[in-house]
Every structure is written in structure tokens, then in C-alpha cells.
Design a protein around this motif. Sequence first.
Motif, PDB file in Angstrom:
ATOM      1  N   GLU A  19       0.843  -1.199   0.000  1.00 33.09           N
ATOM      2  CA  GLU A  19       0.000   0.000   0.000  1.00 33.09           C
ATOM      3  C   GLU A  19       0.879   1.250   0.000  1.00 33.09           C
ATOM      4  OE1 GLU A  19      -3.523   0.984   0.713  1.00 33.09           O
ATOM      5  OE2 GLU A  19      -3.806  -0.860  -0.416  1.00 33.09           O
ATOM      6  N   HIS A  22       0.519   5.524   4.357  1.00 37.90           N
ATOM      7  CA  HIS A  22      -0.650   6.239   4.881  1.00 37.90           C
ATOM      8  C   HIS A  22      -0.214   7.607   5.409  1.00 37.90           C
ATOM      9  CE1 HIS A  22      -4.222   7.124   7.260  1.00 37.90           C
ATOM     10  NE2 HIS A  22      -4.832   6.106   6.675  1.00 37.90           N
ATOM     11  N   TRP A 207      -0.782  -2.480   5.149  1.00 39.69           N
ATOM     12  CA  TRP A 207      -1.852  -1.634   5.690  1.00 39.69           C
ATOM     13  C   TRP A 207      -1.481  -0.147   5.598  1.00 39.69           C
ATOM     14  CZ3 TRP A 207      -0.163  -4.887  10.156  1.00 39.69           C
ATOM     15  CH2 TRP A 207       0.760  -4.234  10.990  1.00 39.69           C
ATOM     16  N   GLY A 208      -0.457   0.171   4.811  1.00 40.58           N
ATOM     17  CA  GLY A 208      -0.072   1.566   4.634  1.00 40.58           C
ATOM     18  C   GLY A 208       1.032   2.019   5.552  1.00 40.58           C
ATOM     19  N   ALA A 253      -0.181   4.045  11.250  1.00 42.86           N
ATOM     20  CA  ALA A 253      -0.952   3.677  10.063  1.00 42.86           C
ATOM     21  C   ALA A 253      -2.002   2.632  10.402  1.00 42.86           C
ATOM     22  CB  ALA A 253      -0.016   3.160   8.973  1.00 42.86           C
ATOM     23  N   ALA A 256      -4.967   4.188  12.143  1.00 40.01           N
ATOM     24  CA  ALA A 256      -5.801   4.936  11.201  1.00 40.01           C
ATOM     25  C   ALA A 256      -6.626   3.996  10.331  1.00 40.01           C
ATOM     26  CB  ALA A 256      -4.924   5.832  10.337  1.00 40.01           C
ATOM     27  N   VAL A 257      -6.011   2.914   9.858  1.00 40.93           N
ATOM     28  CA  VAL A 257      -6.722   1.957   8.998  1.00 40.93           C
ATOM     29  C   VAL A 257      -7.863   1.280   9.764  1.00 40.93           C
ATOM     30  CG1 VAL A 257      -6.455  -0.274   7.842  1.00 40.93           C
ATOM     31  CG2 VAL A 257      -4.827   1.559   7.402  1.00 40.93           C
ATOM     32  N   GLU A 260     -10.767   3.638  10.072  1.00 46.76           N
ATOM     33  CA  GLU A 260     -11.441   3.949   8.810  1.00 46.76           C
ATOM     34  C   GLU A 260     -12.055   2.735   8.120  1.00 46.76           C
ATOM     35  OE1 GLU A 260      -7.913   7.202   7.670  1.00 46.76           O
ATOM     36  OE2 GLU A 260      -8.040   5.227   6.705  1.00 46.76           O
ATOM     37  N   ARG A 261     -11.812   1.535   8.641  1.00 43.11           N
ATOM     38  CA  ARG A 261     -12.019   0.356   7.807  1.00 43.11           C
ATOM     39  C   ARG A 261     -13.468   0.060   7.453  1.00 43.11           C
ATOM     40  NH1 ARG A 261      -9.873  -4.498  11.742  1.00 43.11           N
ATOM     41  NH2 ARG A 261     -11.517  -4.448  13.330  1.00 43.11           N
TER      42      ARG A 261
END
Length: 298
Positions: A19, A22, A207-208, A253, A256-257, A260-261
Motif C-alpha cells: 500500500e 498512509h 496496511w499503509g 498507520a 488509522a486503517v 477507517e475500515r
Amino acid sequence: MTDSAPRPAATYLDAASGEPLHPAAREVVLAALERGYADPRRLHGPARDARLLLDNARAVVAECLGVRADEVSFTASGTDAVHRGLLGLLRARARSGDRVVLPRVEHSSVLHALEWAGASAETLEVDRLGRADPAALAAAASAPGTALVALQSANHEVGTRQPVAGLVAALRAGGSDVPVFVDARASAGREDLPPGWAVAAASAHLWGGPAGVGVLLVRHGTGWVSPFPADDRVDERTSGFENVPAALAAAAALRAVVAERVEVDARQRRLVDRIRAAAAAVPDTEVVGDPEDRLAHL
């Protein structure tokens, strides 16, 4: 002459390999470089700062993945986490045997680790969606000399979720205490880890987070012995100087993921459904993987 027309913005479609970083990770890594350069084993001020950052990264990752902080180790990569996880389980289970049961769709890093260790691999077929049969895996694991079962949480290429919970239930129903290693690199952060695993592996760049950060998870009470030379580091399960800024960025990251997921999952599922439908309309084309029970982004 050159074409002066602006080029359309590129669309990145290789999330299965990595990815983009992020934004949360980018902000954190720059700040962490100012404070996380010292050796976290030392006792002077900068070292204590680095240790605080490293412990904070471990705590955030543990919270996001639903595990204990002392079950989290940062490794040099996701592949390194897979190798350490598998080989450490094999070494701890040496008295039980060296036989490993796994489906044919496991990642090459799993196969390379078993080959390097000289383990005996019992490979089972999967169905046309790429899914393993938990009952067949459990039955194969009942054979004498079985050290562990390896089963990915979801397929890295087609996104099909694997029946980890069903496998663990079948093993325990049959009275087996054979541990399960889960390669969770494709799914970690995007959805909860499946229950029942003994050792699991994840990779931050999926995952960024920054590349070069893997996550090894060893459940408390699981027999695991480091398969590599010992190193006097903060975490006895790893070796080498810890990349504290990268670990902290990976944790940022991941947080945050996870936050937001739900929204991102719904959006990506709609996009992937469109891609699958368009591909299915191409003559002589088969769209592989489970159309529903799959990761949203693959």
C-alpha cells in the motif's frame, strides 16, 4: 514535438503487494526520526525516549489487533515474521515431530521456511474458490508426528477468506492440541484476526505502514523457541537494532486503517465488484476467488 496534453492520474491497483504510505504514518515517521534514533536498551535520556516510542508502538499494534502487548514483536519484514513464527513453532514442537499440514495455496514464504528447515509438508488441495477444508486439515493433522498446521487468514491473491476458526474447532473437537500458525498479512488491520491461532504474522506495508516492518504475534503460553542465534535486544524473539521510527509509523498507520475500515471496506467492495463484473464480461475469462466471503480490497 512533445505531447503537451496532461496525463491522466495513475490508478494504483497493486495493494496485494504493498500500500502507499498512509498519511498518518508519514507524519509520525518524520517526528519519530528526531527522537527514536538511540538504542532502546540503554539507560541514557535519548535511549529512554526511543524505548518509550517502541513500547508505545507495541501497545498500539496490540490494541488494534486485539492481542497483548507482550505478544507483539517487530521484525525486519512480513516474510521475516513468517519465518520466525513457523520455525520457532517447529523448534518448540520438535519432540512431537516435524510434519506440517497446510493447504496448497499458502504463500511461498511459508513453503521456503519449511523447505529450509527440512520439515515434512503434507499439502492438501483447496476448492475452486481457493478455500481449504477445515475438516480435511484437522484429519490430516491427527497423524503422528504432526508439529503444526499452517493456514492463511485470507488468500493473498484472490482474497478468499480461510476457515481458521473452523479448523481450530475441528482440531479441538478431535482432542488435538496441534497449534495453528496463521499468515495474516493480507487481512491484518483490515479486519479482526481469526480466533484460535497460536502464532501469527503480519506486514505493515500491506496496511499503509512503511516497508521493512513485520509483526510477529506469539500467544501467551504458546511454546515457541527462537530458531536463530540469540541477540541482546529489547525483544528476545527478534534480532538486530530496532527500527523505532518505522515501528511507530507502522502503528500509526494501523490505528488509522482500523478507525477507517468500515467506510473503506464498503467503498473498496463496491469497486472490486465492478472490476469483477467487468472481467467476467470478457470472453474466455474466469474470475477467481469467492465473490462474497473475501477481503474487500483484493
